[in-house]
Scaffold this active site. Structure first.
Site, PDB file in Angstrom:
ATOM      1  N   HIS A  32       0.812  -1.219   0.000  1.00 36.63           N
ATOM      2  CA  HIS A  32       0.000   0.000   0.000  1.00 36.63           C
ATOM      3  C   HIS A  32       0.843   1.265   0.000  1.00 36.63           C
ATOM      4  CE1 HIS A  32       0.231  -0.126   4.540  1.00 36.63           C
ATOM      5  NE2 HIS A  32       0.170   1.185   4.394  1.00 36.63           N
ATOM      6  N   ASP A  77       1.205  -7.774   2.451  1.00 35.12           N
ATOM      7  CA  ASP A  77       1.331  -6.341   2.155  1.00 35.12           C
ATOM      8  C   ASP A  77       2.810  -5.956   1.991  1.00 35.12           C
ATOM      9  OD1 ASP A  77       0.962  -3.653   1.841  1.00 35.12           O
ATOM     10  OD2 ASP A  77      -0.265  -3.375   3.622  1.00 35.12           O
ATOM     11  N   SER A 105       4.002   2.440   8.317  1.00 42.55           N
ATOM     12  CA  SER A 105       3.754   1.433   7.281  1.00 42.55           C
ATOM     13  C   SER A 105       5.038   1.173   6.507  1.00 42.55           C
ATOM     14  CB  SER A 105       2.675   1.925   6.318  1.00 42.55           C
ATOM     15  OG  SER A 105       1.419   1.979   6.943  1.00 42.55           O
TER      16      SER A 105
END
Length: 721
Positions: free
Chosen positions: A94, A230, A658
């Site tokens: 992402h 991810d 992230s």
């Protein structure tokens, strides 16, 4: 390097000595599962690190320009890490989603299908405004920043800090390829100059299909258990001279100063874990009034606006596959931010944070001296002024961030105005150092814009603006868009029917004129921007006056808070602000509710259980086949006898983390951070150890996918696997 904090009001010691004294006092009481620590603080809490299980030397972590921390980079809007000597950057799917979307079309949908570059010639260029920043310097500059500000207030205080920061940045950036910034620690108390190598040529190497990299999508976002792969691999390139350069076929892979090695084994429950990354922002040291406003207005307003924007994109792009591809990254970001706001609200209410913060602040104020109380009372008045215009600020901010052509027009007109001023006096974001990034922003518009969608977005934002009370309205905006929905629709139709800014050559010609301060081409949107910018400048001046007062007054609040925390034996770490931080803790299960307990590890069995064949639980057939075969080999967990996917830790994280690497006690890479659990989204404001967990991709899952499911043996070999 020395980290610094203000002295308590009764002891006016030198800030550096004050912080070291606080750390020495508090080190025994700080909790392993709380704290986003600056690198310079880690030796001071070395004993806790060792007791928690860290096998290395905590003193070696003090220098973020040395291994292992110099392998951790700022990647796009998140974090990444070098994992090979030839510039491979590992980050989240992402975090690199914009890169994948930029290279996708309906005919060649890399979002859905994934991508594996067969060799380096097949690696695909990232969007022109994507950056990777490698920190190469971190130095305290508090005296230089605050020297000219002392004795001033309001706008004069802001301007003094701003001018000193720009001067420091300008001197720092004389070196080619270096991007510098001045970081504000402890809310105007301490300042640091950060030097970063700005890598501008990034290329896509490996991306799993959407149904792996985003398995579960919004249904599973911020939830546990998770089963999401991810991760994505990019490669950084530089010129043949080894210096950062724009994308070119002549560039060569960047040779990082160090890179992380991926562990061959995996973690077990209770094992030590440590994370390094670039958390965006936390608010744990804010006032009780700010906590209350967050719960009572800000978060509900964000949820409502994000819902409107998502509906607008769906409505504007209905039946248009090209528009769906172009807005895929924006939709993903809006969904994430919307769910985050809802989760933050839920968590703050669950933890009773507003009441607890108010009670804590009352105790702090009772123990605070008269001098600092005067400044704290004045601070409350400035915050009340900002609250009076909060909805207008929210809407006008989104007007720029959620549009493409409107943002381009406003950007170009502001650049034209700023270009008439000496570079040192220009607003940050419009100086010579920013021109390459502005050009990259203008170039990427072509693949992220659809006129019907943009008009739908503007109709929502400006329609909401039209309902503001008169005290928050701006004459320029009323004249441009009218005061009724019908007038707004008519104005938008005329603007977008007549503009040529949707064509890249037109935008770049306007950019060439703007950067030299020349008149811009005749265009309805550019002419509109010329009428709106004066209103934005007026608001900016008001904002800077408030910000100057906040910079001047918040240190009094921080002095009181530090002294109060010292009495309580609490942790003293600065709120996150986009600079590199380290947190540490362990793999830990979660008990979010009575009689509900979650194990800290998930396996591929959960993928098969969740699979429905429909988005977002449409696991790819090659993955399902590999799970059915059960051929996990060396990547299987020896205790579980199967392939792990994700795991939980109690590490302290927030947005911006992230893509942060998760390391074991030996400093080896065992996981990649990508989310928090629903119960812990509110940790940006309030840390609750009962609920705070971070969610990570197990590196064994990544290895298995790259070995058995979507093979990339050449990339694995490069990573030493």
């Amino acid at each position: 390097m020395t980290n610094n904090m203000p002295a308590a009001p009764r002891r006016r010691r030198h800030p550096a000595r004050a912080l070291l004294a606080c750390l020495a006092t508090l080190s025994a009481a700080a909790h392993a599962d709380e704290g986003m620590w600056m690198a310079a603080q880690l030796p001071q809490i070395g004993e806790q690190l060792r007791q928690a299980g860290y096998a290395g030397d905590p003193a070696a972590l003090a220098d973020l320009t040395a291994a292992p921390l110099n392998a951790v980079v700022r990647a796009g809007g998140g974090t990444g890490a070098f994992v090979s000597a030839d510039g491979l950057v590992l980050t989240n799917h992402h975090v690199a989603y914009g890169v994948i979307q930029y290279n996708s079309t309906p005919q060649r949908n890399l979002i859905d299908d994934g991508y594996i570059a067969a060799d380096r010639a097949a690696e695909l260029p990232a969007n022109p405004d994507y950056r990777v920043l490698v920190t190469v310097g971190f130095d305290r500059v508090t005296d230089q920043v605050l020297g000219a500000a002392r004795g001033k207030s309001g706008r004069a205080y802001f301007d003094a800090v701003d001018a000193a920061s720009k001067r420091i940045v300008a001197e720092c950036e004389r070196e080619t390829g270096i991007r510098c910034s001045v970081a504000n620690m402890y809310y105007g108390t301490d300042f640091y100059r950060i030097r970063q190598l700005e890598l501008r040529d990034l290329r896509l190497v490996y991306a799993p299909p959407r149904a792996i990299g985003n398995f579960g999508d919004e249904t599973d976002n911020f939830m546990w258990p998770r089963h999401t792969g991810d991760f994505t691999l990019l490669r950084a390139y530089v010129g043949r001279d080894g210096k950062p350069a724009a994308h070119s076929p002549d560039n060569v892979p960047y040779q990082p100063p160090s890179h992380l090695r991926i562990a061959h084994d995996g973690p077990r429950e209770g094992d030590f874990a440590m994370l390094a990354g670039y958390p965006g922002i936390t608010y744990r040291h804010r006032t009780a009034a700010e906590f209350a406003e967050q719960v009572e207005w800000t978060l509900p307003a964000r949820v409502a606006v994000f819902d409107q924007l998502l509906a607008a994109i769906e409505r504007g792009g209905a039946g248009n596959a090209e528009a769906a591809t172009r807005y895929a990254s924006q939709v993903q970001s809006l969904k994430n931010n919307r769910k985050r706001a809802a989760g933050e609200l839920d968590g703050l209410l669950r933890s009773d944070a507003v009441r607890q913060r108010a009670q804590d602040e009352r105790g702090m104020l009772a123990a605070t001296g008269r001098g600092d109380r005067r400044d704290i009372d004045a601070l409350a008045g400035v915050l009340a002024q900002a609250s009076a215009v909060r909805e207008r600020e929210l809407l006008l901010g989104l007007l720029g961030s959620q549009t493409q052509l409107m943002r381009s027009a406003l950007l170009l007109e502001r650049l034209r105005l700023e270009s008439a001023r000496p570079d040192a006096e220009r607003e940050s974001g419009y100086q010579a150092r920013d021109l390459a990034l502005i050009e990259g922003t203008l170039k990427q518009v072509q693949r992220r814009y659809d006129p019907a969608v943009e008009k739908a977005l503007l109709a929502e934002l400006l329609g909401r603006y039209q309902r503001l009370p008169d005290a928050q309205r701006l004459p320029e905006f009323d004249a441009a868009f009218g005061r009724t929905p019908d007038a707004l629709a008519t104005a938008l139709d005329a603007l977008y029917a007549g503009t040529a800014l949707g064509d890249e050559p037109v935008r770049l010609a306007a950019f060439a004129a703007a950067r030299e301060g020349r008149a811009l081409p005749a265009d309805p949107l550019l002419e509109l921007a010329a009428r709106l910018i004066p209103a934005q400048l007026r608001l900016e001046q008001e904002r800077k006056t408030r910000d100057g007062e906040l910079l001047r007054l918040r240190p009094a609040y921080m002095r009181a808070l530090v002294a109060w925390r010292e009495q309580q034996g609490g942790a003293v770490y600065p709120d996150a602000n986009g600079t590199l931080r380290v947190s540490y803790g362990r793999l830990e299960r979660l008990q979010p509710r009575d009689a509900v307990t979650y194990a800290p590890v998930t396996t591929v069995a959960g993928i098969a259980e969740k699979h429905t064949g429909q988005v977002p639980f449409d696991a790819p057939q090659p993955l399902l086949d590999a799970i059915a075969r059960g051929d996990f080999g060396a990547t299987a967990d020896p205790a579980l006898g199967t392939q792990t996917v994700n795991f939980l830790t109690n590490l302290d994280t927030t947005g911006g983390n992230s893509g942060s690497p998760v390391l074991n006690a030996r400093g080896e890479l065992i996981g990649l951070n990508f989310d928090s659990n629903w119960e812990a989204v509110s940790a940006s404001w309030w840390f609750d150890p009962r609920y705070k967990r971070a969610i990570h991709v197990d590196m064994r899952y990544m290895r298995w996918l790259m070995e058995q499911v979507y093979p990339a043996p050449h990339v694995l070999r490069e990573m030493g696997l």
